[in-house]
Design an enzyme around this catalytic site. Structure first.
Site, short mmCIF file in Angstrom:
data_model
loop_
_atom_site.label_atom_id
_atom_site.label_comp_id
_atom_site.label_asym_id
_atom_site.label_seq_id
_atom_site.Cartn_x
_atom_site.Cartn_y
_atom_site.Cartn_z
N SER A 132 -11.35 -0.74 -0.65
CA SER A 132 -10.06 -0.77 0.05
C SER A 132 -10.23 -1.22 1.50
O SER A 132 -9.36 -1.88 2.07
CB SER A 132 -9.42 0.62 0.06
OG SER A 132 -8.66 0.85 -1.09
N VAL B 219 -6.22 -14.72 -6.80
CA VAL B 219 -6.46 -13.69 -5.78
C VAL B 219 -7.89 -13.79 -5.27
O VAL B 219 -8.84 -14.01 -6.03
CB VAL B 219 -6.21 -12.28 -6.37
CG1 VAL B 219 -6.55 -11.20 -5.35
CG2 VAL B 219 -4.76 -12.15 -6.83
N ALA C 62 -7.58 -8.06 -8.36
CA ALA C 62 -8.67 -8.86 -7.79
C ALA C 62 -9.25 -9.83 -8.82
O ALA C 62 -9.76 -10.89 -8.47
CB ALA C 62 -9.77 -7.95 -7.25
N ASP D 267 0.84 -1.19 0.00
CA ASP D 267 0.00 0.00 0.00
C ASP D 267 0.88 1.25 0.00
O ASP D 267 1.97 1.24 -0.57
CB ASP D 267 -0.92 -0.04 1.23
CG ASP D 267 -2.27 0.60 0.97
OD1 ASP D 267 -2.31 1.83 0.85
OD2 ASP D 267 -3.28 -0.13 0.89
N VAL E 161 -10.70 0.83 18.78
CA VAL E 161 -10.41 0.35 17.43
C VAL E 161 -9.53 -0.90 17.53
O VAL E 161 -8.37 -0.83 17.96
CB VAL E 161 -9.70 1.42 16.58
CG1 VAL E 161 -9.29 0.84 15.23
CG2 VAL E 161 -10.62 2.62 16.37
N ASN F 80 -14.03 0.24 -7.13
CA ASN F 80 -15.10 1.17 -6.76
C ASN F 80 -15.86 1.69 -7.98
O ASN F 80 -16.30 2.84 -8.00
CB ASN F 80 -14.52 2.36 -5.98
CG ASN F 80 -13.91 1.95 -4.65
OD1 ASN F 80 -14.19 0.88 -4.14
ND2 ASN F 80 -13.09 2.81 -4.09
#
Length: 379
Positions: free
Chosen positions: A325, A278, A273, A139, A184, A260
């Site tokens: 994401s 994957v 993806a 990332d 969190v 998206n």
């Protein structure tokens, strides 16, 4: 046919300009790779990317010169464009009453965020929290944060620090592995977390840095790789597919966000993806509906929460974000929990197991959510 190193020298430039394009050259043998590097070095040309394990270099090619003869050279396996990559972030949310209401609506302990309860990660924690499983987040890097324990990492853009200068990678990492401070906690809080910084401060980059990141994961024996990004547009990369296949064949479980695009490109999810090696993850909201922004298409395996997800951010803070994401790292954490409880599972077995446990969702098509919503309580 002219010598390969001569063709490369005449077609390459020392520095990028408006007349150059980024190309990846993969050689058939290690001997050819090393020989060309030596010759280019003598001529003062330094490739911007060198990946010896993959016999691949990246060079700035002069668009004004013919270079097709390089692709036909007997020592060359492939030449392809170094295409762009972008993160699958859909929206940032400012702190608001609505954000607090989302958490209050869910039947979830106050010390956990709604999304963690929705995938039932907390139901698996009495048995496993992901210890000793190596999870790499490819990332924008991961920032130092009191709620994250980073085991190591690498910067595959140009070397140096793997610290996050965008925030996206830190947010993704928290969904997988936040330790539980400030309400969190990640899906698998005790994994060994690794930062692979392959995207820049704007959340973009080139596929060559991703390829180098996957190669690093192979060499450093990662168990799980999360990729919350996709190739821009309809771009393809054989080199990326090759290195992902190599990682898959060595037992690394790879998960990626679907994209998206919403219903705009129905039938299409983003690479990587879309690769069969994957695990592709779509996004759901608090009502367990696939979000409007989540890409639709064949190849989606699972869905996970991806709307209004609170997680770790830069400068020790927190941020609420939406996008596929955010969905993918739920699955990465779930995979870590499964592997820590059932050692030795192959990537195919992991995918089959998680899909068999998924909660079916009301929908006209599995192209929206695959097998359904990720569920981890049976681990």
């Amino acid at each position: 046919m002219p010598k390969l190193e001569k063709l490369l020298f005449t077609s390459s430039k020392r520095v990028p300009s408006r007349h150059t394009v980024r190309k990846l050259i993969t050689f058939k043998t290690g001997h050819s790779y090393k020989k060309c590097l030596r010759k280019l070095r003598v001529k003062g040309i330094k490739p911007y990317k060198r990946m010896p394990a993959l016999r691949t270099i990246g060079c700035h090619f002069d668009k004004r010169r013919p270079w097709k003869s390089i692709t036909r050279h007997p020592e060359v396996k492939r030449v392809e464009s170094d295409v762009r990559i972008r993160v699958h972030l859909f929206r940032k949310h400012k702190a608001s009453g609505r954000s607090k209401k989302v958490h209050a609506m869910s039947a979830c302990p106050p010390e956990l965020t709604w999304n963690i309860c929705r995938v039932k990660a907390n139901a698996a924690w009495p048995r496993t929290t992901g210890g000793k499983i190596k999870v790499a987040i490819i990332d924008t890097g991961i920032a130092a944060h009191p709620n994250l324990q980073i085991a190591g990492g690498v910067n595959t853009i140009r070397g140096g620090s793997y610290a996050d200068d965008n925030g996206h990678g830190t947010h993704v990492a928290g969904i997988t592995a936040a330790r539980g401070l400030d309400g969190v906690k990640g899906v698998a809080p005790d994994v060994e977390l690794y930062a692979v910084k392959a995207l820049d401060s704007r959340g973009g980059g080139y596929v060559s840095s991703i390829i180098a990141g996957v190669d690093w994961c192979i060499r450093n024996k990662m168990n799980v790789i999360n990729m919350s990004f996709g190739l821009v547009g309809s771009s393809v990369s054989r080199a990326l597919r090759d290195v992902i296949t190599k990682a898959y064949n060595q037992g690394i479980v790879i998960v990626a966000s679907a994209g998206n695009s919403g219903t705009e490109e129905s039938g299409m999810i983003d690479a990587p993806a879309s690769f069969p090696e994957v695990m592709a993850v779509a996004a759901t909201d608090i009502s367990d509906k696939v979000t409007g922004f989540s890409s639709r298409g064949s190849g989606i395996d699972l869905a996970a929460p991806g709307e209004q997800i609170r997680s770790t951010w830069l400068n020790g803070g927190y941020m609420t974000l939406s996008g596929t994401s955010m969905s993918s790292p739920h699955a990465a954490g779930g995979i870590a929990l499964l592997l820590s409880s059932q050692a030795g599972l192959s990537p195919a077995q992991v995918k089959e197991q998680l899909k068999s446990w998924a909660l079916p969702l009301a929908s006209d098509s599995s192209n929206e959510h695959g097998a359904g919503l990720l569920q981890l309580d049976r681990i």
